[in-house]
Write a protein that holds these residues in place. Structure first.
Motif, mmCIF file in Angstrom:
data_model
loop_
_atom_site.group_PDB
_atom_site.id
_atom_site.type_symbol
_atom_site.label_atom_id
_atom_site.label_comp_id
_atom_site.label_asym_id
_atom_site.label_seq_id
_atom_site.Cartn_x
_atom_site.Cartn_y
_atom_site.Cartn_z
ATOM 1 N N UNK A 24 -25.911 18.519 -51.156
ATOM 2 C CA UNK A 24 -26.754 19.649 -50.746
ATOM 3 C C UNK A 24 -26.864 19.705 -49.223
ATOM 4 N N UNK A 25 -27.034 18.523 -48.609
ATOM 5 C CA UNK A 25 -27.098 18.475 -47.133
ATOM 6 C C UNK A 25 -25.816 19.030 -46.524
ATOM 7 N N UNK A 26 -24.683 18.561 -47.023
ATOM 8 C CA UNK A 26 -23.395 18.972 -46.444
ATOM 9 C C UNK A 26 -23.166 20.462 -46.665
ATOM 10 N N UNK A 27 -23.492 20.933 -47.846
ATOM 11 C CA UNK A 27 -23.216 22.345 -48.163
ATOM 12 C C UNK A 27 -24.070 23.286 -47.314
ATOM 13 N N UNK A 28 -25.268 22.838 -46.959
ATOM 14 C CA UNK A 28 -26.120 23.682 -46.104
ATOM 15 C C UNK A 28 -25.449 23.899 -44.749
ATOM 16 N N UNK A 29 -24.578 22.953 -44.354
ATOM 17 C CA UNK A 29 -23.856 23.101 -43.086
ATOM 18 C C UNK A 29 -22.532 23.843 -43.259
ATOM 19 N N UNK A 30 -22.321 24.356 -44.448
ATOM 20 C CA UNK A 30 -21.144 25.183 -44.743
ATOM 21 C C UNK A 30 -19.826 24.509 -44.363
ATOM 22 N N UNK A 31 -19.640 23.316 -44.929
ATOM 23 C CA UNK A 31 -18.350 22.632 -44.748
ATOM 24 C C UNK A 31 -17.632 22.614 -46.096
ATOM 25 N N UNK A 58 -24.341 23.249 -57.398
ATOM 26 C CA UNK A 58 -23.549 24.482 -57.589
ATOM 27 C C UNK A 58 -24.205 25.667 -56.877
ATOM 28 N N UNK A 59 -25.521 25.737 -56.975
ATOM 29 C CA UNK A 59 -26.229 26.843 -56.296
ATOM 30 C C UNK A 59 -25.946 26.833 -54.797
ATOM 31 N N UNK A 60 -26.001 25.632 -54.223
ATOM 32 C CA UNK A 60 -25.791 25.503 -52.777
ATOM 33 C C UNK A 60 -24.332 25.802 -52.433
ATOM 34 N N UNK A 61 -23.423 25.383 -53.301
ATOM 35 C CA UNK A 61 -21.991 25.610 -53.055
ATOM 36 C C UNK A 61 -21.680 27.103 -53.068
ATOM 37 N N UNK A 62 -22.303 27.808 -53.994
ATOM 38 C CA UNK A 62 -22.095 29.260 -54.072
ATOM 39 C C UNK A 62 -22.476 29.920 -52.756
ATOM 40 N N UNK A 63 -23.584 29.445 -52.177
ATOM 41 C CA UNK A 63 -24.063 30.050 -50.917
ATOM 42 C C UNK A 63 -23.136 29.708 -49.762
ATOM 43 N N UNK A 64 -22.515 28.522 -49.814
ATOM 44 C CA UNK A 64 -21.711 28.083 -48.654
ATOM 45 C C UNK A 64 -20.424 28.866 -48.509
ATOM 46 N N UNK A 65 -19.868 29.307 -49.622
ATOM 47 C CA UNK A 65 -18.623 30.072 -49.576
ATOM 48 C C UNK A 65 -17.415 29.239 -49.174
ATOM 49 N N UNK A 66 -17.571 27.924 -49.138
ATOM 50 C CA UNK A 66 -16.466 27.047 -48.729
ATOM 51 C C UNK A 66 -15.795 26.443 -49.967
ATOM 52 N N UNK A 67 -14.711 25.706 -49.748
ATOM 53 C CA UNK A 67 -14.051 25.037 -50.874
ATOM 54 C C UNK A 67 -14.955 23.908 -51.356
ATOM 55 N N UNK A 68 -15.265 23.913 -52.627
ATOM 56 C CA UNK A 68 -16.120 22.880 -53.214
ATOM 57 C C UNK A 68 -15.357 22.316 -54.398
ATOM 58 N N UNK A 69 -14.816 21.127 -54.205
ATOM 59 C CA UNK A 69 -13.877 20.590 -55.211
ATOM 60 C C UNK A 69 -14.350 19.265 -55.790
ATOM 61 N N UNK A 70 -14.052 19.063 -57.054
ATOM 62 C CA UNK A 70 -14.358 17.815 -57.754
ATOM 63 C C UNK A 70 -13.235 16.799 -57.559
ATOM 64 N N UNK A 71 -13.618 15.548 -57.445
ATOM 65 C CA UNK A 71 -12.613 14.486 -57.339
ATOM 66 C C UNK A 71 -12.112 14.037 -58.707
ATOM 67 N N UNK A 72 -11.581 14.980 -59.463
ATOM 68 C CA UNK A 72 -11.029 14.624 -60.779
ATOM 69 C C UNK A 72 -9.569 14.220 -60.602
ATOM 70 N N UNK A 73 -9.371 12.998 -60.109
ATOM 71 C CA UNK A 73 -8.008 12.584 -59.773
ATOM 72 C C UNK A 73 -7.076 12.500 -60.973
ATOM 73 N N UNK A 74 -7.628 12.202 -62.173
ATOM 74 C CA UNK A 74 -6.718 12.018 -63.315
ATOM 75 C C UNK A 74 -5.884 13.268 -63.603
#
Ligand SMILES: NC(=O)c1ccc[n+]([C@@H]2O[C@H](COP(=O)([O-])OP(=O)(O)OC[C@H]3O[C@@H](n4cnc5c(N)ncnc54)[C@H](O)[C@@H]3O)[C@@H](O)[C@H]2O)c1
Length: 423
Positions: A85-92, A111-127
């Motif tokens: 949430x902290x990072x997303x508020x800075x729109x990274x 997710x709410x914060x990610x929607x507002x950021x408009x940046x790439x928000x990705x899960x580390x699903x390496x498998x």
């Protein structure tokens, strides 16, 4: 020449340094600009290994001063929500190692914060980037197996015993192992079959072996084991075959004193609230049933998948390089071979980072979204609940907790309130 992407890694432990740090260090198109860890000593040691980026113990300050293009979060699971949430508020741009958070509620906040950021928000699903699983998905999608109705994954993980030795073993930090560990595997099920809607979960799990009465060697009179491998008589004398001492400077001495984080508590005596083996079964709306077994009492590490459809079945061992399809009536056998994978997690880790970088550069879409992260956490949370309450848990209980969708909810969240889930 492309401009270099600048990264910050939050959490300079095993995954932050040995996976993402090492991978980024090798790339000429990226720079590690800053590191953040609440333990200043650990951060400093990590910086020494990763080209001396700036170090911080305060994420807010890092975001203000270093202004990285992207942040990778590799802190213990229960802190993902706060850091994200902290990072997303800075729109990274942000990559969060699995699980997204330890509760569905926490996932929704992110997710709410990610929607507002408009940046790439990705899960580390390496498998999803493991070449053999990619091949399996391709086979499922060609229809050669017919309509899929059953899937099984049996996971044996020798290092899983060490979960009992550190934060992973406490539900308050990891959400429980169906979330911490299972979220990987539930995501593979969801992804393989195009995100059908999961409906019910039932799990059986327990601690059968790593218990105070379970020492697999005789204890000497008046010599107690533990409290951690690096101080244990039985570890030192080679009597404990499970010993996993952490004497590296980032995990011992002054670093350990600073935050009290002990990474090698005795796995038989430590305080934990998770299982060392179990089964979790998921039933999807489209009739697919999926069973995930995890066993941490073992000397090996592998995942054995079998996917069954109306026309045939496919099976693989993730540690190997072959996938076998057996056709139903003819018993014709087709064996697919892949080259020896390179990189951590059966070749999956470099692929994960590459896909994040491509999504940031806009050359590929983000294929591991946070709503998919929430879905696997929801299945894990349901499995924890099922185990705790001895009952079948309906996903609706977690994904539709009687609240109406709220302003700021993503389209994905709104879909969970309706009948369909996924893409
Ligand atoms: N995708 C995978 O295959 C995979 C494998 C292992 C771990 N993981 C995930 O990676 C993450 C890290 O796991 P790990 O094994 O590297 O843990 P670790 O214990 O080795 O390291 C965690 C680090 O985070 C630091 N930390 C704790 N709280 C913090 C905070 N609020 N802010 C900043 N730093 C903080 C700790 O001091 C420590 O250095 C977890 O979410 C875990 O589930 C993913």
């Amino acid at each position: 020449m492309q401009e270099k992407l600048t990264f910050a890694i939050v959490g300079t432990g095993s995954r932050g340094v040995l996976c993402f740090g090492e991978l980024l260090k090798k790339r000429s198109d990226c720079t590690i600009k800053a590191l953040c860890d609440r333990n200043a000593i650990r951060a400093k040691i990590a910086a020494g290994k990763l080209g001396s980026p700036a170090i911080y113990t305060d994420l807010e300050l890092l975001l203000k001063e270093a202004k990285p293009d992207a942040v990778i979060i590799t802190t213990p699971d229960a802190s993902h929500e706060e850091c994200a949430v902290k990072a997303l508020k800075h729109k990274v741009n942000i990559l969060i190692d699995k699980p997204l958070a330890t509760t569905v509620k926490g996932c929704r906040n992110i997710i709410r914060e990610a929607e507002k950021s408009g940046k790439v928000a990705m899960m580390g699903f390496n498998l999803r980037h493991a070449p053999l699983l990619m091949k399996l998905k391709e086979i499922v999608e060609t229809g050669v197996l017919g309509r899929i109705f059953l899937v099984e994954n049996r996971e044996f993980y020798s290092n899983g015993r060490t979960y009992m030795a550190r934060w992973n073993g406490r539900k308050s930090s990891s959400g429980g192992l169906w979330i911490h560990k299972g979220s990987h595997d539930f995501d593979v099920f969801n992804w393989l079959f195009g995100f059908p809607k999961p409906c019910k979960v039932a799990a059986f799990a327990g601690m059968n072996v790593f218990i105070p009465d379970g020492f697999p060697f005789p204890l000497e009179k008046d010599i107690r084991p533990g409290p951690c491998c690096s101080e244990c008589h039985y570890a030192e004398n080679g009597l404990c075959k499970d010993a996993y001492p952490h004497t590296e400077e980032e995990w011992s001495g002054e670093a350990r004193k600073l935050d009290g984080y002990v990474k090698d508590s005795c796995i038989y005596l430590s305080d934990r609230s998770v299982h060392d083996n179990g089964f979790a079964i998921v039933e999807y709306e489209n009739g697919v049933r999926a069973c995930h077994m995890e066993c941490f009492v073992t000397g090996m590490s592998d995942r054995f998948y079998t996917v069954v459809g109306t026309l045939g079945q496919a099976s693989l061992s993730l540690a190997g390089c072959t996938l076998t399809v057996l056709k139903r009536w003819s018993n014709e056998k087709i064996v697919y071979e892949i080259p020896e994978p390179r990189g951590g997690h059966a070749g999956a880790d470099p692929g994960l980072l590459e896909s994040f970088i491509r999504a940031i550069r806009g050359t590929e879409p983000n294929t591991a979204t946070f709503d998919q992260g929430m879905l696997s956490t929801a299945i894990g949370e349901a499995a924890e609940l099922s185990r705790a309450e001895n009952r079948v848990v309906f996903l609706k209980e977690l994904l539709d907790p009687g609240e109406a969708p709220q302003k700021g909810d993503s389209a994905a969240i709104k879909r969970y309130f309706n009948a369909t889930v996924g893409e």
